[in-house]
Write an enzyme that holds these catalytic residues in place. Structure first.
Site, PDB file in Angstrom:
ATOM      1  N   GLU A   5       0.822  -1.213   0.000  1.00  0.00           N
ATOM      2  CA  GLU A   5       0.000   0.000   0.000  1.00  0.00           C
ATOM      3  C   GLU A   5       0.852   1.258   0.000  1.00  0.00           C
ATOM      4  O   GLU A   5       1.666   1.457   0.909  1.00  0.00           O
ATOM      5  CB  GLU A   5      -0.905   0.022   1.242  1.00  0.00           C
ATOM      6  N   GLU A  28     -11.896   2.607   6.009  1.00  0.00           N
ATOM      7  CA  GLU A  28     -10.764   2.779   6.914  1.00  0.00           C
ATOM      8  C   GLU A  28     -10.641   4.260   7.241  1.00  0.00           C
ATOM      9  O   GLU A  28      -9.834   4.984   6.666  1.00  0.00           O
ATOM     10  CB  GLU A  28      -9.461   2.254   6.299  1.00  0.00           C
TER      11      GLU A  28
END
Length: 258
Positions: free
Chosen positions: A143, A240
């Site tokens: 990520e 998130e």
């Protein structure tokens, strides 16, 4: 009319004041279709597996350990000299994922100078991670983290993460496309998703710039997520975000998608 989308609750941020099994039950009650975890290792995997079974929710994924957080670590997979530690964390995460039925492991790279040694270390460790994950039918995720929240992280842009993926050339290595981080690092989210759809393993989102509930800020998620689904995306989107007050107080954003 709601868009009837499916979402995954990231329990690293949502209901993180609750024991993890209780947070899983909270996610189910709120209408989430799955959960994802940050670092669940303090909770016995059997307790998490029981809560997942009781709720019927899948766990989409979890992270490898960060390392020595007090010393500033945010993973160590790309840090030369810490290969043994990085692989221990990879093995630990895959074993935990096996125990709870999670489909993916996000491998944390850490802070580096992005030099040749760091690149080579990351490639070698990711190659190991992908080989081990493939034996279990699991995906490895990497990520990009934005340069403001995580200055010096090994990959801060989508292109850097894509380059790392290309060096490993493993089918089960995918990008965690976090709209929050990547809006900050250049935006053009829909075009970047379209162009790289086959390389993306999971999509997360939060308001920009405050990382709160996705109901305000720079990105119109009701438009963007609909457009992503129109591309054929079927996996639950990962919520998130950091609640502006409490998770329960801010959960009403979900109503717009029902």
């Amino acid at each position: 009319m709601g868009l009837d989308m499916q979402f995954s609750a990231n329990l690293g941020f949502l209901w993180n004041d609750q024991p993890l099994p209780d947070a899983i039950h909270k996610a189910k009650a709120a209408g989430f279709a799955g959960v994802e975890l940050h670092w669940p290792y303090a909770t016995p995997a059997t307790d998490v597996a029981d809560a997942l079974r009781d709720t019927g929710l899948p766990c989409l994924g979890l992270n490898t350990q960060r390392g020595d957080v007090a010393a500033g670590d945010n993973g160590c997979t790309a840090i030369p000299g810490r290969e043994a530690e990085a692989r221990d964390y990879i093995d630990e995460a895959l074993a935990y994922a096996d125990a709870i039925g999670a489909g993916a492991v996000h491998v944390m790279a850490g802070f580096t100078d992005k030099g040749e040694a760091a690149q080579a270390t990351f490639t070698d460790n990711l190659t190991y991670a992908c080989a081990e994950a493939a034996k279990r039918g699991k995906t490895i995720l990497i990520e990009p983290l934005n340069a403001y929240d995580a200055p010096g992280y090994h990959h801060g842009t989508l292109n850097e993460a894509l380059a790392a993926r290309e060096k490993v050339a493993a089918d089960n290595l995918k990008i965690m496309f976090d709209c929050y981080h990547l809006q900050i690092m250049g935006g053009d989210l829909l075009r970047n998703i379209k162009v790289n759809l086959d390389a993306i393993g999971h999509i997360q989102f939060a308001a920009v710039p405050d990382r709160g509930e996705p109901d305000q800020g720079e990105v119109d998620y009701q438009w963007l997520l609909h457009e992503i689904e129109a591309l054929g995306w079927q996996t639950p989107f990962g919520a998130e975000y950091k609640a502006r007050s409490t998770t329960d107080a801010g959960i009403g954003w979900l109503d717009a998608y029902r």
